[in-house]
Scaffold this motif. Structure first.
Motif, PDB file in Angstrom:
ATOM      1  N   THR A 193       0.812  -1.220   0.000  1.00 12.57           N
ATOM      2  CA  THR A 193       0.000   0.000   0.000  1.00 12.57           C
ATOM      3  C   THR A 193       0.840   1.261   0.000  1.00 12.57           C
ATOM      4  O   THR A 193       0.347   2.333  -0.331  1.00 12.57           O
ATOM      5  CB  THR A 193      -0.935   0.017   1.219  1.00 12.57           C
TER       6      THR A 193
ATOM      7  N   ILE B 190      -4.097  -6.262  -9.814  1.00 12.55           N
ATOM      8  CA  ILE B 190      -5.077  -5.507  -9.032  1.00 12.55           C
ATOM      9  C   ILE B 190      -5.701  -4.459  -9.946  1.00 12.55           C
ATOM     10  O   ILE B 190      -4.999  -3.813 -10.737  1.00 12.55           O
ATOM     11  CB  ILE B 190      -4.432  -4.848  -7.793  1.00 12.55           C
TER      12      ILE B 190
ATOM     13  N   TYR C  75      -9.903  -2.307  -6.429  1.00 10.16           N
ATOM     14  CA  TYR C  75      -9.161  -2.990  -5.363  1.00 10.16           C
ATOM     15  C   TYR C  75      -9.443  -4.499  -5.342  1.00 10.16           C
ATOM     16  O   TYR C  75      -9.291  -5.139  -4.301  1.00 10.16           O
ATOM     17  CB  TYR C  75      -9.462  -2.370  -3.988  1.00 10.16           C
TER      18      TYR C  75
ATOM     19  N   GLY D 281     -11.030  -9.532  -2.400  1.00  6.80           N
ATOM     20  CA  GLY D 281     -11.727  -8.265  -2.511  1.00  6.80           C
ATOM     21  C   GLY D 281     -13.227  -8.416  -2.591  1.00  6.80           C
ATOM     22  O   GLY D 281     -13.967  -7.454  -2.422  1.00  6.80           O
TER      23      GLY D 281
END
Length: 266
Positions: free
Chosen positions: A53, A74, A78, A98
């Motif tokens: 992140t 990705i 998300y 997700g």
């Protein structure tokens, strides 16, 4: 790769600044596979599927079925896709993180195993899946359904990239030939990208072996092999919705760049 032989993911935030070491959860490495428009990168940290992140922050993605996970792509929703180990079944399966608290098994084509490599903004996922006859074919998952994308006539294919137009790239074999060829799946068409190379380049020994990514403008990247030189180079190939010209452009400077033009039926 550092001086101890560990491979780590790196991120550049500006072309004139040094790369940042993305670190490791277990100290052994951190290969990164893909990133989205917000700069989030995903990969594997030895055994764990991971979202990086920021430079110093990462999230471990759960796998309740086994001990291994690898995050391959990705999107901007998300959603993370990749593969995870199912220790009870003794195989790896394509999965998505997700859509719930842990990984969701995307299933296969009737066989034991699958792998997801890419996802677009429409949540279409591509990769490969094992069939009930044990052959491995390129597959696309869409609307909770899996579809066999087929091959160029051989027994094997695998899909590696998909754009937001639904065009898929990867590699496939032809009838009676074990070697793989860079492949484009466009609607119901399965295209050997080598068919659009000028004869002079094929005579020089160049073969497009695998296509790895395609963007929304039709630019394709992958690997090409020269059978005369025993040399592998990356290639960039442009596929545009314009008539085919009389000539093709190919440049050799460490990277093989090819311009291929053809009409797509829409």
């Amino acid at each position: 790769e550092n001086t101890q032989g560990d491979i780590r993911g790196a991120q550049w935030v500006h072309p004139l600044t040094p790369a940042f070491d993305m670190g490791s959860l277990n100290g052994t490495g951190s290969p990164n596979n893909n990133l989205n428009s917000f700069g989030l990168t995903v990969g594997n940290d030895g055994t764990n599927a991971t979202i990086f992140t920021s430079i110093s922050s990462r999230v471990y993605l759960q796998n309740e079925y086994g001990t291994y996970g690898n995050a391959m792509a990705i999107n901007d929703k998300y959603q993370v896709v990749g593969a995870f180990s199912d220790d009870a079944k003794g195989a790896y399966f394509a999965g998505i993180w997700g859509d719930g608290p842990t990984v969701k098994n995307l299933g296969s084509l009737g066989g034991n195993g699958s792998w997801a490599y890419d996802i677009n903004e429409s949540s279409q996922i591509v990769g490969f899946a094992r069939r009930s006859d044990d052959y491995i074919h390129a597959a696309i998952w869409s609307d909770n359904k899996i579809k066999d994308l087929g091959t160029l006539g051989g027994d094997f294919s695998s899909a590696y990239g998909i754009n937001n137009r639904g065009q898929v790239v990867g590699m496939s074999t032809e009838v009676g030939i074990f070697e793989t060829y860079a492949t484009l799946w466009d609607g119901d068409s399965i295209i050997n990208l080598n068919d659009y190379l000028d004869n002079s380049y094929t005579q020089d020994g160049w073969i497009l072996r695998e296509a790895l990514e395609i963007n929304d403008s039709g630019w394709i990247v992958g690997n090409a092999f020269n059978s005369n030189l025993g040399l592998t180079k990356g290639f960039v190939l442009s596929v545009s919705q314009v008539p085919e010209p009389d000539s093709y452009a190919m440049f050799f400077a460490g990277l093989l760049v090819i311009s291929v033009f053809r009409k797509f039926k829409r």
